[in-house]
Motif scaffolding. Structure first.
Motif, PDB file in Angstrom:
ATOM      1  N   ILE A   6      10.971 -10.696   5.491  1.00 23.95           N
ATOM      2  CA  ILE A   6       9.989  -9.737   6.019  1.00 23.95           C
ATOM      3  C   ILE A   6       9.778 -10.011   7.503  1.00 23.95           C
ATOM      4  O   ILE A   6       9.472 -11.142   7.881  1.00 23.95           O
ATOM      5  CB  ILE A   6       8.657  -9.862   5.260  1.00 23.95           C
ATOM      6  N   THR A  10       5.663  -6.951  10.560  1.00 25.85           N
ATOM      7  CA  THR A  10       5.352  -6.218   9.333  1.00 25.85           C
ATOM      8  C   THR A  10       4.410  -7.018   8.442  1.00 25.85           C
ATOM      9  O   THR A  10       3.448  -6.478   7.877  1.00 25.85           O
ATOM     10  CB  THR A  10       6.646  -5.902   8.565  1.00 25.85           C
ATOM     11  N   ARG A  14       0.480  -5.890   7.379  1.00 25.48           N
ATOM     12  CA  ARG A  14       0.042  -5.764   5.993  1.00 25.48           C
ATOM     13  C   ARG A  14      -1.195  -6.609   5.703  1.00 25.48           C
ATOM     14  O   ARG A  14      -1.934  -6.322   4.759  1.00 25.48           O
ATOM     15  CB  ARG A  14       1.171  -6.174   5.050  1.00 25.48           C
ATOM     16  N   THR A  30      -0.957  -5.718  -1.276  1.00 27.01           N
ATOM     17  CA  THR A  30       0.450  -5.355  -1.508  1.00 27.01           C
ATOM     18  C   THR A  30       1.308  -6.567  -1.821  1.00 27.01           C
ATOM     19  O   THR A  30       2.527  -6.446  -1.890  1.00 27.01           O
ATOM     20  CB  THR A  30       1.026  -4.648  -0.265  1.00 27.01           C
ATOM     21  N   HIS A  35       5.986  -3.880  -5.403  1.00 28.90           N
ATOM     22  CA  HIS A  35       5.307  -2.928  -4.526  1.00 28.90           C
ATOM     23  C   HIS A  35       6.225  -2.481  -3.399  1.00 28.90           C
ATOM     24  O   HIS A  35       6.287  -1.284  -3.079  1.00 28.90           O
ATOM     25  CB  HIS A  35       4.033  -3.549  -3.946  1.00 28.90           C
ATOM     26  N   HIS A  36       6.933  -3.421  -2.793  1.00 32.57           N
ATOM     27  CA  HIS A  36       7.887  -3.105  -1.732  1.00 32.57           C
ATOM     28  C   HIS A  36       9.293  -3.349  -2.268  1.00 32.57           C
ATOM     29  O   HIS A  36       9.649  -4.501  -2.537  1.00 32.57           O
ATOM     30  CB  HIS A  36       7.637  -3.956  -0.480  1.00 32.57           C
ATOM     31  N   GLU A  39      11.842  -6.617  -1.807  1.00 32.89           N
ATOM     32  CA  GLU A  39      11.096  -7.772  -1.326  1.00 32.89           C
ATOM     33  C   GLU A  39      10.565  -8.569  -2.520  1.00 32.89           C
ATOM     34  O   GLU A  39      10.111  -7.991  -3.513  1.00 32.89           O
ATOM     35  CB  GLU A  39       9.925  -7.345  -0.435  1.00 32.89           C
ATOM     36  N   HIS A  41       7.827 -10.877  -3.960  1.00 29.70           N
ATOM     37  CA  HIS A  41       6.448 -11.342  -3.780  1.00 29.70           C
ATOM     38  C   HIS A  41       5.968 -12.104  -5.004  1.00 29.70           C
ATOM     39  O   HIS A  41       4.767 -12.169  -5.275  1.00 29.70           O
ATOM     40  CB  HIS A  41       5.515 -10.161  -3.494  1.00 29.70           C
TER      41      HIS A  41
END
Length: 380
Positions: A6, A10, A14, A30, A35-36, A39, A41
Motif C-alpha cells: 500500500i 494512500t 485512509r 477499511t 474491502h480493498h 490488499e 488486511h
C-alpha cells in the motif's frame, strides 16, 4: 495473488477522518479483509505489535496523559469503560449514626461521607477482599454465600466531633468569625480516624499506609456549640458499575489526534488571522524564501512575507473556526487520525493515574482469557 504494498500516502489518507464545516467524512473502517481487492488486511499479532505505540505526555500521580497508537476504537473505549466502572476501590458503604445533633440530616451526612475518596497503602488495598452483603428475603439465593464483617473485607472508620465555645480569652469584642469563636465549628475529612484490627495493623502501616481521606480538607458539616456528630463507618471494596463512589477516576476520556493540512499557502495578514483561529501554539509562521517565491505560483513575489505553518496539532481542539472564513476556503483540510487515541486520566487519589490504565489492561486480558476458555468448552 500476492498482495501489492500500500502506498504510504494512500495508507495515511485512509487513516484520516475528514472534519468539514458541517459534516464528518471517512468514518468507516477499511482495515478488514476483502474491502480493498488485492490488499491483505488480515489481522496478525506481528503486524499489530509493529504498529502499536504508547507515548506518555504527562504522568503526574493524579493526572496522566498518553497516546495509544495503532489500536481500534473498540479497544480504546474498552480501556476507558474499565477504568471508570470495573477497577475495584475502597469506599464508605455503611454509616452507623450514634448521635447527630447537627443541622445536617443523618441520610445527607451519610451520603456525603460515602463520596469522600479514600486512600491507603497499595499492598493493603490489594489484600482486601470483596464483602458479600447478607441476603434479603427477596433474594432467591440463601445466606450461605454471604460474609460477615472481618478484618480482610471491612475497614472501620470513626468520626466523633463536638462543637464548643472556645472561651473569651484572646477573643476580640464583637468577633463574628465562627472559627475563632468555637472549637470544631467545621467538620473536615481529616477528623475521620482509622481503627485497624487483626492483620490490618500490618497491611496498613503508619503513617502513610493508613486508610485516610485523599483530601483532608473536605468539608463535611458545620456545627455550633452543643452539637455533636458521633458515628462509625464501614468501608468495603466495590466497582464503579455498582456505584459512582467506587469509581477510581474523576474523568477518563480520550480524543483522536487532530490533523491540519495547509494545501495552499496562507500569507501575510491572512496568516495571522489563520493562527488566531486555533489555540495558541498550534499554528506558527515562517518567512517565504526566495526559492519558494520562484518555484511556487501562489508565492510569486512574496519573498520575506510571513506564511502560516502547522506547529503542534496536539493542542488543537478542532473548533472548525478556520472553515467559517471565506478567505481560507480550499486552503486547509482538517481531520483526525482514526487510530491515534489521546487519553486523559484523572485519578480520585486512591491509585496513581498510570496504575489505573495498567489495571484496565489486566482486566481486559482476564476477560479475554475467560471468553477463550468458554469458546473452548463450547467446541468440545
Amino acid at each position: 495473488m500476492v498482495p501489492e504494498p500500500i502506498p504510504p500516502e494512500t495508507a495515511r489518507r485512509r487513516k484520516i477522518v475528514g472534519v468539514n464545516a458541517e459534516t464528518v467524512t471517512n468514518v468507516t473502517s477499511t482495515d478488514f479483509p476483502g474491502h480493498h481487492p488485492g490488499e491483505d488486511h488480515e489481522w496478525s499479532l506481528e503486524k499489530f505489535s509493529q504498529n502499536l505505540e504508547v507515548q506518555f505526555h504527562k504522568n503526574d500521580p493524579l493526572d496522566a496523559s498518553f497516546s495509544l497508537v495503532g489500536i481500534d476504537a473498540s479497544i480504546a473505549n474498552a480501556f476507558r469503560r474499565i477504568m471508570i466502572a470495573e477497577i475495584p476501590t475502597l469506599a464508605i458503604e455503611t454509616v452507623f449514626v450514634h448521635n447527630n445533633t447537627s443541622i445536617v440530616q443523618d441520610e445527607v451526612l451519610a451520603a456525603r461521607l460515602g463520596l469522600v475518596p479514600l486512600t491507603a497503602s497499595l499492598s493493603g488495598l490489594n489484600w482486601l477482599q470483596f464483602y458479600k452483603k447478607p441476603a434479603t428475603q427477596d433474594d432467591d439465593e440463601g445466606a450461605d454465600d454471604t460474609d460477615t464483617a472481618a478484618d480482610n473485607n471491612t475497614i472501620v472508620l470513626k468520626l466523633h466531633v463536638e462543637c464548643a465555645w472556645r472561651g473569651a480569652e484572646g477573643i476580640k469584642s464583637g468577633e463574628t468569625d465562627p472559627e475563632k469563636l468555637y472549637v470544631n465549628s467545621s467538620v473536615y475529612a481529616k477528623q475521620i480516624t482509622f481503627e485497624p484490627t487483626g492483620r490490618q495493623n500490618s497491611e496498613f502501616p503508619e503513617p502513610d499506609g493508613l486508610v485516610r481521606p485523599v483530601n483532608p480538607e473536605i468539608l463535611l458539616a458545620k456545627m455550633r456549640p452543643g452539637q455533636i456528630i458521633e458515628l462509625d463507618m464501614h468501608c468495603i471494596k466495590g466497582i464503579g458499575a455498582d456505584h459512582a463512589k467506587f469509581s477510581p477516576v474523576a474523568t477518563a476520556t480520550y480524543r483522536l489526534l487532530p490533523t491540519i493540512d495547509i494545501v495552499k499557502p496562507i500569507v501575510g495578514n491572512d496568516a495571522r488571522k489563520f493562527a488566531r483561529c486555533f489555540p495558541k501554539g498550534v499554528i506558527g509562521s515562517e518567512d517565504v524564501t526566495e526559492e519558494e517565491s520562484e518555484t511556487s505560483k501562489e508565492l510569486e513575489g512574496m519573498a520575506g512575507e510571513k506564511k502560516a505553518v502547522v506547529r503542534n496539532t496536539f493542542k488543537d481542539t478542532v473548533s472548525r473556526e478556520c472553515l467559517r472564513h471565506e478567505e481560507f476556503r480550499g486552503k486547509v483540510k482538517l481531520g483526525r487520525v482514526r487510530d491515534h487515541f489521546i487519553f486523559s486520566v484523572e485519578s480520585t487519589g486512591q491509585f496513581d493515574s498510570d496504575y489505573l490504565f495498567l489495571e484496565s489492561v489486566k482486566t481486559l486480558k482476564a476477560k479475554c482469557s475467560r471468553l477463550k476458555r468458554q469458546f473452548a468448552n463450547v467446541m468440545r
